[in-house]
Every structure is written in structure tokens, then in C-alpha cells.
Design a protein around this motif. Structure first.
Motif, short mmCIF file in Angstrom:
data_model
loop_
_atom_site.label_atom_id
_atom_site.label_comp_id
_atom_site.label_asym_id
_atom_site.label_seq_id
_atom_site.Cartn_x
_atom_site.Cartn_y
_atom_site.Cartn_z
N LEU A 1 15.24 -16.26 31.24
CA LEU A 1 16.37 -15.66 30.21
C LEU A 1 17.87 -14.93 30.32
O LEU A 1 17.81 -14.25 29.14
CB LEU A 1 15.83 -16.58 28.89
CG LEU A 1 15.83 -18.06 28.89
CD1 LEU A 1 15.67 -18.48 27.47
CD2 LEU A 1 17.36 -18.96 29.49
N GLY A 2 15.92 -13.87 30.73
CA GLY A 2 16.47 -12.26 31.18
C GLY A 2 15.68 -11.15 30.24
O GLY A 2 15.95 -10.21 30.21
N ALA A 3 15.01 -12.15 29.32
CA ALA A 3 13.67 -11.17 28.34
C ALA A 3 12.22 -10.48 29.32
O ALA A 3 12.45 -11.17 29.98
CB ALA A 3 13.75 -11.90 27.34
N VAL A 4 11.58 -10.03 28.31
CA VAL A 4 10.62 -9.33 28.90
C VAL A 4 9.87 -9.75 28.46
O VAL A 4 9.47 -9.28 27.48
CB VAL A 4 10.76 -7.79 28.92
CG1 VAL A 4 9.15 -6.82 29.28
CG2 VAL A 4 12.15 -6.91 29.48
N HIS A 5 8.84 -10.13 28.88
CA HIS A 5 7.43 -11.57 28.32
C HIS A 5 6.60 -10.98 27.94
O HIS A 5 6.00 -9.67 28.62
CB HIS A 5 7.34 -12.46 29.26
CG HIS A 5 6.23 -13.21 28.25
ND1 HIS A 5 4.73 -13.02 28.53
CD2 HIS A 5 6.22 -13.89 27.78
CE1 HIS A 5 4.21 -13.68 27.82
NE2 HIS A 5 5.52 -14.44 27.08
N VAL A 6 6.47 -11.02 26.32
CA VAL A 6 4.72 -9.90 25.73
C VAL A 6 4.31 -11.55 25.39
O VAL A 6 4.44 -12.07 24.51
CB VAL A 6 4.99 -9.23 24.91
CG1 VAL A 6 4.32 -8.81 23.83
CG2 VAL A 6 5.29 -7.92 25.07
N THR A 7 2.41 -11.61 26.39
CA THR A 7 1.99 -12.64 25.43
C THR A 7 1.30 -12.47 24.29
O THR A 7 1.26 -12.00 23.99
CB THR A 7 1.08 -12.39 26.97
OG1 THR A 7 0.96 -12.74 28.00
CG2 THR A 7 0.17 -13.70 26.08
N SER A 8 1.63 -13.42 23.16
CA SER A 8 1.28 -13.42 22.24
C SER A 8 -0.11 -13.20 21.78
O SER A 8 -1.13 -13.99 23.12
CB SER A 8 1.88 -14.38 21.32
OG SER A 8 1.61 -15.99 21.87
N GLY A 9 -0.69 -13.24 20.95
CA GLY A 9 -2.17 -13.19 21.02
C GLY A 9 -2.62 -11.70 20.09
O GLY A 9 -2.11 -10.64 20.27
N PRO A 10 -4.01 -11.56 20.27
CA PRO A 10 -4.54 -10.50 19.33
C PRO A 10 -3.79 -9.53 20.49
O PRO A 10 -4.56 -9.24 21.73
CB PRO A 10 -6.27 -10.69 19.10
CG PRO A 10 -6.61 -11.56 19.47
CD PRO A 10 -5.28 -12.58 20.20
N GLY A 11 -3.70 -8.16 20.15
CA GLY A 11 -3.05 -6.76 20.84
C GLY A 11 -1.67 -7.05 21.43
O GLY A 11 -1.19 -6.26 21.15
N TRP A 12 -0.86 -8.47 20.61
CA TRP A 12 0.68 -8.23 21.43
C TRP A 12 1.47 -7.04 20.99
O TRP A 12 2.24 -6.56 21.72
CB TRP A 12 0.87 -9.85 20.25
CG TRP A 12 1.79 -9.61 18.82
CD1 TRP A 12 0.69 -9.75 18.12
CD2 TRP A 12 2.55 -8.77 19.13
NE1 TRP A 12 1.87 -9.24 17.00
CE2 TRP A 12 2.83 -8.89 17.38
CE3 TRP A 12 4.15 -8.24 19.32
CZ2 TRP A 12 3.91 -8.59 16.66
CZ3 TRP A 12 4.74 -7.84 18.39
CH2 TRP A 12 4.58 -7.60 17.17
N ALA A 13 0.90 -6.55 19.75
CA ALA A 13 1.89 -5.50 19.28
C ALA A 13 1.95 -3.90 20.35
O ALA A 13 3.25 -3.64 20.32
CB ALA A 13 1.95 -4.81 17.83
N GLU A 14 0.63 -4.02 20.47
CA GLU A 14 0.25 -2.84 21.71
C GLU A 14 0.89 -3.09 23.22
O GLU A 14 1.79 -2.33 23.77
CB GLU A 14 -1.05 -2.34 21.66
CG GLU A 14 -1.09 -1.06 23.13
CD GLU A 14 -0.64 -0.10 22.08
OE1 GLU A 14 -0.15 1.07 22.97
OE2 GLU A 14 -0.49 0.43 20.72
N ARG A 15 0.88 -4.77 23.53
CA ARG A 15 1.53 -4.57 24.59
C ARG A 15 3.15 -4.63 24.28
O ARG A 15 3.68 -4.39 25.15
CB ARG A 15 1.49 -5.91 24.70
CG ARG A 15 -0.31 -6.48 25.14
CD ARG A 15 -0.74 -7.30 26.07
NE ARG A 15 -0.38 -9.42 25.03
CZ ARG A 15 -1.76 -8.68 24.40
NH1 ARG A 15 -2.52 -8.66 24.08
NH2 ARG A 15 -1.50 -10.13 23.57
N ALA A 16 3.65 -4.93 23.44
CA ALA A 16 5.21 -4.17 23.20
C ALA A 16 5.65 -3.17 23.32
O ALA A 16 6.37 -2.57 23.34
CB ALA A 16 5.74 -5.04 22.06
N ARG A 17 4.73 -2.30 22.86
CA ARG A 17 4.78 -0.98 22.89
C ARG A 17 5.15 -0.64 24.38
O ARG A 17 5.42 0.43 24.92
CB ARG A 17 4.20 -0.03 21.97
CG ARG A 17 4.21 -0.03 20.62
CD ARG A 17 3.05 0.68 19.36
NE ARG A 17 2.93 0.62 18.27
CZ ARG A 17 2.70 -0.43 17.24
NH1 ARG A 17 1.24 -0.96 18.01
NH2 ARG A 17 2.58 0.05 16.49
#
Length: 310
Positions: free
Chosen positions: A186-202
Motif C-alpha cells: 500500500l506504499g507504507a514503511v512497515h515498522v514491526t509492533s511489539g517492544p521497542g517499536w517506537a525506537e524502530r519508528a524513529r
């Protein structure tokens, strides 16, 4: 007698049953539709547990029919109804449940179904797609901005991603690893949910996040609040208003009108929004449809279909 899937009291799945009911009669400003498809949403099972949507009041009358969105054919109109007539194909939010052979719709949140739109696809729009549309437009981010979506792999999340992309936004979608392929398609950048997700999002958004559309609530919402520079650009459909307001954000402000329904239907017809109906069940298997959503296993939208005119 017509059939409907109901819950007989607040509680768990043990309160559910497929029962015979009287055919509803439309009141002023209502239409009665022969249901062809009903969308299945998390709010459906939450209401069975006693949850009330913002603005809801009064005691529920049991047995209560499940479902908040349907598509079907008008069979009868109530007093003071204009713009709708028997035989019209429509979709909208239900007045008293939609997992049924017949349902009542208020004309103010009912729209004509375009011929190019299937009944199952139309039935997914009044709750998930309309919530997504309202929230994305509430944020009002400019083209090129970055929107982070938590719970991006569910019915609302998939719609948020597509509507945001159609408006030229960069989207970072937080979801399970199993939904990576869908979100990237769909054109999104995927970030895996779960512990540490916010840092992965950054790391996935090194230039920062301009807005957050939360669909999870709880701890995820609290972590997400630290991502946008301006917390006014934090909205949620997954947590109560008081919780997100303490964090500086807001609930998604639902328009709940026919204009939004027509807008999201037009997006589908133009090919900019795919409801991603991944599974359909007959009314007799409504329990299986609801379990798939309640257990969190659904990828995209689950729909209950009735009759043969699909």
C-alpha cells in the motif's frame, strides 16, 4: 421470520445467538434495507462487553443485534424520508444492528451505493473507512509530511494508509510482522509492533514524525505521544478522549454524515482505496466472523453476507 445475530446480555461469546426476530419498521427519517452485506468491526464485540461509543447514552435493549454498518436494498421508507425509495441500493450506519436479514438506517448517515461498488466493499465503509477519512482530514497534514499509524494492519489502519497516501503523505505503519507485505504493497514503511517499536519508528522516520493516528490505545498510545513534535498532531480512535487529551492529543472527531460516505465510496470507485475484504461469512456463521476479528487474526476486513444478490 427474519434472522439476526444477537447478544442477549453483556459478557463474552457465550451471550451470542442466531435468532428469529420481527421485521423492523422504519420510523421517521429511517429506511429499512434488506441487508446484502454487513461489516465486522472490533467495536461490535466491544459493545457486547458493555462498551459505549463516545456520545452513546441510555440502556441497551436485549436481545441486541450486532453490527454498525451495512449495504443493502431499500424495501421500505419511514415518514418524512426523501431521496430514497424501495429498490435503491444503499450503504450506511445502522440504527439498531446489522448482522441481520433486515436493518434500519438513518437517512442522514446513508448514501446511495455506486453501481461500480460491490455490496461487501460498500459495507466496510461507514465505520472503518469513514473513521480513517475523518481522522486524516482532521490532522490536515500537508503533502510530503510523515504520518505514523499504529495498528496499521487492521480495517481502519489499512484505510488510513491508503487515504493518506492518496493525499501525498509519507506513511509509517506499525503492525505485526505478518502484515508487513500488505502495508508495503500500500506504499507504507512497515515498522514491526511489539517492544521497542517506537525506537524502530524513529529510525524509519529520521526526519521526524509530523502526525500520529493511533488505533491501539494504552501503552502504545503513550509511547506514540513522544513521536510528533506537536502533540496536537496526535489523534486516536483506540483510546478514550480523556486519556489522549491528558497527552495533549484528541479523539478522532467523527462527522457521521452522508457526505463522508459518498467521499470514501468515490475513493474506492477511483481506485485510490481498496477496502481489502479478505474473508466473507454467511449470516449463519456470524460467530466465526466475529471471532476472527475479536481474536485479532483478521487481515483487512471481514464481512458477513446475506441473500444471493451480491
Amino acid at each position: 421470520m427474519p434472522k439476526a445475530y444477537v447478544f442477549t446480555r453483556y459478557g463474552g461469546p457465550e451471550t451470542e445467538a442466531l435468532v428469529d426476530v420481527d421485521r423492523p419498521r422504519p420510523g421517521p427519517g429511517q429506511v429499512l434495507v434488506a441487508v446484502r452485506a454487513a461489516g465486522v468491526n472490533p467495536v461490535d464485540w466491544k459493545q457486547r462487553t458493555g462498551y459505549r461509543r463516545p456520545g452513546e447514552s441510555g440502556e441497551r435493549i436485549f436481545p441486541a443485534v450486532f453490527g454498525n454498518e451495512v449495504a443493502g436494498v431499500v424495501v421500505e421508507t419511514g415518514a418524512d424520508v426523501t431521496g430514497f425509495a424501495p429498490g435503491d441500493e444503499v450503504f450506511g450506519n445502522t440504527a439498531a444492528g446489522g448482522y441481520a436479514e433486515y436493518a434500519l438506517l438513518a437517512t442522514g448517515i446513508t448514501a446511495a451505493k455506486p453501481a461500480a461498488l460491490s455490496f461487501p466493499d460498500a459495507a466496510t465503509l461507514p465505520v472503518a473507512a469513514a473513521t480513517a477519512y475523518d481522522g486524516v482530514h482532521q490532522l490536515g497534514l500537508p503533502a510530503g509530511a510523515t504520518l505514523l499509524v499504529t495498528g496499521a494492519g487492521g480495517g481502519v489502519g489499512v484505510a488510513v494508509v491508503q487515504i493518506a497516501r492518496a493525499l501525498g503523505l509519507r506513511v509509517v505503519g506499525v503492525a505485526s510482522e505478518g502484515k508487513k507485505e500488505l502495508l508495503e504493497s500500500l506504499g507504507a514503511v512497515h515498522v514491526t509492533s511489539g517492544p521497542g517499536w517506537a525506537e524502530r519508528a524513529r529510525l524509519a522516520a529520521p526526519d521526524g514524525v509530523d502526525g500520529v493516528f493511533d488505533l491501539v490505545g494504552g501503552e502504545v498510545l503513550h509511547e506514540a505521544a513522544g513521536l510528533p513534535a506537536d502533540r496536537a498532531a496526535l489523534i486516536t480512535a483506540g483510546a478514550p478522549a480523556e486519556e489522549v487529551e491528558r497527552l495533549g492529543g484528541a479523539r478522532v472527531a467523527r462527522a457521521r454524515n452522508a457526505e463522508v460516505l459518498r467521499a470514501v465510496a468515490d475513493l474506492v470507485v477511483r481506485g485510490e482505496l481498496d477496502p481489502h475484504v479478505t474473508r466473507t461469512y454467511p449470516l449463519e456463521q456470524a460467530d466465526r466472523a466475529l471471532r476472527e476479528v475479536e481474536d485479532g487474526h483478521a487481515r483487512g476486513k471481514v464481512v458477513i453476507v446475506t441473500g444471493t444478490e451480491i
